[in-house]
Design a protein around this motif. Sequence first.
Motif, mmCIF file in Angstrom:
data_model
loop_
_atom_site.group_PDB
_atom_site.id
_atom_site.type_symbol
_atom_site.label_atom_id
_atom_site.label_comp_id
_atom_site.label_asym_id
_atom_site.label_seq_id
_atom_site.Cartn_x
_atom_site.Cartn_y
_atom_site.Cartn_z
ATOM 1 N N ASP A 222 0.683 -1.193 0.219
ATOM 2 C CA ASP A 222 -0.157 0.221 0.311
ATOM 3 C C ASP A 222 0.872 1.309 0.078
ATOM 4 O O ASP A 222 1.467 1.099 0.638
ATOM 5 N N ARG A 223 0.602 1.918 -0.751
ATOM 6 C CA ARG A 223 1.201 2.951 -1.156
ATOM 7 C C ARG A 223 1.483 4.584 -0.107
ATOM 8 O O ARG A 223 2.416 4.961 0.739
ATOM 9 N N ASN A 224 -0.118 4.480 1.245
ATOM 10 C CA ASN A 224 0.395 5.028 1.896
ATOM 11 C C ASN A 224 0.197 4.607 2.909
ATOM 12 O O ASN A 224 1.562 5.562 3.850
ATOM 13 N N TYR A 227 4.283 5.201 2.904
ATOM 14 C CA TYR A 227 4.335 6.882 2.717
ATOM 15 C C TYR A 227 4.545 6.725 4.391
ATOM 16 O O TYR A 227 5.496 7.494 5.028
#
Lengths: 369, 343
Positions: A222-224, A227
Amino acid sequence: MTPATRSVRAAVRAVGVAAAISVMASSAVACSTGSERTERDGAAVDRGDMVMVSEVRSLTNPYEAAWVQGSRAYAESLGIELKVIVYGGDSQNALSQLQSVLAAGKTVLLNINPNTSADTPAIVRAVQNSGGCAVTQWSKPSDLHPWDVGNGWASYVAYDGVQQGADTGKALVDSLGGTGGVIALQGLLANEISQTRFQGFQQAMDGQSGVTLLDDQPADFDRNKAYTTTQTLLNKYGDQVNGIWAATDSMALGALQAVREAGRAGEIKIASAADATPEGLGAIADGELLSTYTTDPYFNGAMGLAICYQAMTGEIDVASLPPENREFYVDQSLITASNVDRFRTVPSDEEIVRSVQDPFSRITGPVAR
Amino acid sequence: MSTTEMTGEVTTPAETRPPARTDRPRVRRLLSTAGPLTALLGLCAVFAALAPGFATASNAMAIVEQAAIPVVLAMGATLVVLVGGVDLSIEGVMAASGLTFVLLAANSVNGNDLGLLAVLIALGVGLLFGVANGVLHVVARVPSFLVTLGTWFVGLGVATVLFGTATPQLADPSLAAWAGGHWLGLPVVVVFALAAVAVTVVLCKGTRLGMHTYAIGGDESTSRLAGVPVGRTKIILFAVAGLLSGLGGVLATIRLGVGDVSVGSGSLFLTLSAVVVGGTLLSGGRGGPLHSLVGVLLLVVLGNGLLLSGASPYIQQGAQGLIIVVAVIATGWPARSRLRVVK
């Protein structure tokens, strides 16, 4: 009894009935696939009786969108109808949609990226019992082999995650000049391909002594999450972080965002181990990412259908194929700034069709287990 | 989401207590208000002692920034929960609004370049979803969790259609600058979060709508008899929740820099958990936006602190779940006779 509870009860009852119906339906399906065996007798099938099926998780994932494009190019070149099934990460949905295509009566040529390895037996048996042909990719139970199931499951195609992790890990170590600290972002902890990539990365780290692994965390593809995890770890380790390794492009791009906001873009090297998404390739061309890996989705989407087509027309005889053509790793390539431009152009339909004329041309070896 | 067993009985209010115990409710109210805040401060103290790098200015800033989008979403969710409803459509609305925004602003897929107007239209999409939720729930008398479960997937479907085949990248430099930019010395997302909190607090504590909200959550049928416009109030609250989900979707899309159907994945769990952990009752009528603010901070601090203290990823997930269960029991215990069903 208030109106609210009454409506909730009605809803619960409706859900219960629906569940019961679906259970009955799936058991009926199981019965029908178990009883009517119409396995092929080896006679060639007419092109007009075939339907090609390309089945993927989602079309919003660049890899799978490209895979479907490869399938479409190949099906159009032969003038055969292609059905694209998108099952949205739902195993039951993947099987039930396939069942409805099988029930339509045409000979099915299936190329599928199954949701989980556990789905494979039901899928390949359903196709085989209807007289069709299946090629599955990426994952299967390790003790189940195409030659044990039958000729309806032509081949299983896999990609060597250990190699992806090792090569991209080495690229990261080299870019740091052999000294420094790195953070690793894995996908889902329970996911097999994520595990093999991380295993490969660890091999690359074991091979040298100057670079230390500060921390490894799952970011669930998951990109979020990549991050926020990177943001937190940069606070924890500060200047000790010189490099980040991520199992996929999307996580690498999430990490890149955090590195940018920390004002350390360019100073921290980021390597991705898979996917070669257009955005990832763009970031490599801009020098923001170090590496990614491609398995050529256009080829994968067409190759599975090509194997089945050749089996159905009698060009190849599945029963007499050697094991290395039934279960194999396919060639893949490391992408870095030096060769990124070659991968940024989308192949033309003719190129895709030409690449699968011999669908076994890119075998690199048997699947390691 | 847990619904208690549905016995169908109309429970009677607890018997009137002897006067000697009149101070009990006040103590309870204090506990449910001060409990989460005490827990948050306690958690911060523990991590400051245990985790290297926790008690630093840059980590505090990271926590505030990571909490910003969940806070925006939790404000909307709180309003709906206060009237005893629930909004499950957060992730779908975020996806639909996020993709609407990125496709109308300057992007890599088409020639649109509407700038700030793109943000407003995307918020409008969120508002539409919210109004649809409210109208279906009130007019068609469908339980809110079923309606919003449906619109969750409608939102994802709309987003998937908008997405098409290529990932749209945000190319508007002034909007993309919001991702790491600052206004008034604060990160942009934090400014939006503070604004969302301020608006919601004013709405709850200083308007007639807020008074009606608490009244309906406390006892819907009595409020109806007293002339409170129940239906209209609920529709407005769902609309505000949809608008805030849309804002969350736009902010998350700007942060990622690309349109992504899964932009909201995980948000629903975090948001509803935060509302519950903060002390807002799922049966409605008690709690509020500040409770949820504390709830979000509690969960973000927990995740951040566990990561910094080097706990295993499995323990991190388990601890979050455990805290939520404990919080539900603690806040719901005094009201367990009223928790018949999530309306």
